[in-house]
Write a protein that holds these residues in place. Sequence first.
Motif, short mmCIF file in Angstrom:
data_model
loop_
_atom_site.label_atom_id
_atom_site.label_comp_id
_atom_site.label_asym_id
_atom_site.label_seq_id
_atom_site.Cartn_x
_atom_site.Cartn_y
_atom_site.Cartn_z
N ASP A 250 0.77 -1.29 0.13
CA ASP A 250 -0.21 0.02 0.00
C ASP A 250 0.77 1.30 -0.08
N VAL A 251 2.12 1.25 0.77
CA VAL A 251 2.86 2.56 0.57
C VAL A 251 3.74 2.63 -0.50
N LEU A 252 4.63 1.49 -0.54
CA LEU A 252 5.63 1.36 -1.45
C LEU A 252 5.16 0.80 -3.04
N HIS A 253 3.77 0.36 -2.98
CA HIS A 253 3.41 -0.37 -4.16
C HIS A 253 4.08 -1.13 -4.75
N ALA A 254 4.73 -2.23 -4.10
CA ALA A 254 5.65 -3.15 -4.59
C ALA A 254 4.83 -4.53 -4.22
N GLY A 255 5.83 -5.57 -4.71
CA GLY A 255 5.32 -6.99 -4.44
C GLY A 255 5.87 -7.66 -3.65
N PRO A 256 5.82 -9.12 -3.55
CA PRO A 256 6.52 -10.04 -2.57
C PRO A 256 7.70 -9.95 -2.61
N THR A 257 8.61 -9.70 -3.69
CA THR A 257 10.00 -9.54 -4.00
C THR A 257 10.60 -8.50 -3.13
N ALA A 258 9.85 -7.44 -3.13
CA ALA A 258 10.26 -6.22 -2.20
C ALA A 258 10.05 -6.54 -0.94
N SER A 308 8.19 6.93 2.42
CA SER A 308 7.41 6.25 1.32
C SER A 308 8.55 5.82 0.20
N GLN A 309 9.81 6.00 0.74
CA GLN A 309 11.02 5.93 -0.41
C GLN A 309 11.52 4.37 0.03
#
Length: 415
Positions: A250-258, A308-309
């Motif tokens: 929700d904050v970084l808009h990333a997936g399971p790898t992140a 959020s970075q």
Amino acid sequence: MSLLSSSSGLAVLRNRNLSFYLSSRFLGTLAVQMQSVAVGWQVYQITGSLFDLGLIGLAQFAPFLVLILWAGHVADRHDRRKIIVGCMLTQLLVSALLLAFTASGSHVVWPVFAVLVLFGSARAFMMPASQAVLRNLVPDKDFGQAVALGSSTFHVAVIAGPVLGGLLYAFGPTVVYTISAALLLVATLLMASTTSAPQVRSTKPASWHTLLEGLRFVRSRPIVLGAISLDLFAVLFGGATALLPAYAHDVLHAGPTALGWLRTAPGAGAALCSIALAFMPIRRRVGAWMFGGVAVFGMATLTLGWTSQFPVALIALFLLGAGDMVSVYVRHLLVQYETPDEIRGRVSAVNAVFIGASNELGEFESGVTAGWFGLTRAILLGGAATLVVTGLWAVLFPVLSKMDRFPHHKEEAKV
């Protein structure tokens, strides 16, 4: 001269049983960390609920809290090595059950929580036995190095496990659970191959008096009580790692790898810190180091809630792990140096209650707080609360905050 035969922090690894123990712990932790990433991401994908992320921690902590004092008594009366082997076999069963759940294609998550209750039960018996057995594996003069190396191998697994779990999750949770089960099988065989020095076993029959003996001992030692309660309340409010699946999504808009990289960052900080402690152990200003570590933990949590970075979040989590490692190192040495072997299992059980409460109950608290106030606000509140607790404990336990040397080193100084 070889590295292991030198006087370096690695010389203690010439002890075969310690090497087997550390290898077993490494593989078992690697499996559990991989599995943890898969469970968190899978549950959040199914339900999308922050509250359910908190329930993952509660499902593991509730049986832990019920069983831990009894587990400490068992660790003082029976072979700690065999207890650890039995707990690893139970964790292997947990991986198999999660694999079966995933293969069934069910979208109802209560079976996952039920399996995690079994995992929490195994962990309750494993923690006091695993903490107490280390003193039976190495001479007293090598114990500090063994603790630091044990923390190093543990946190290397904490680093690699989430990354591997996140990467392997791209092929599906079944792959993660299958590899976790295989690693736990090898870890069990390694632990079964060790032999420890005879332990001083308690001969008292089980009763409320004997079960609570560890708690009475902790209450009678202000230094030990202050150290483990500081960890409880500070980390309880700073349990932001439970929210990382939602934070990544929700904050970084990333997936399971992140998510895997985020989960591994605290372990990276802790591992590098523990390696440094193996070669440069803390000997002076013990109290200041412990409180400083908790303060760094709190400030890193605040930074995580503010940013959020992705790179800043990684750095914050790295520092969070390093600060926590300093606190864990000091607390573990204080508890083990102060405790007689015949009650070490029960005292380790009390310590495990505080650790478990700060971790799993902290995860539940973070999930509930996030549901009430929002994700980032919950993280910020947790970091601020950690700093408040740190300052308050410095006032409540001045004997700990002003402590210069470990009790063991004080005795050496008199010789």
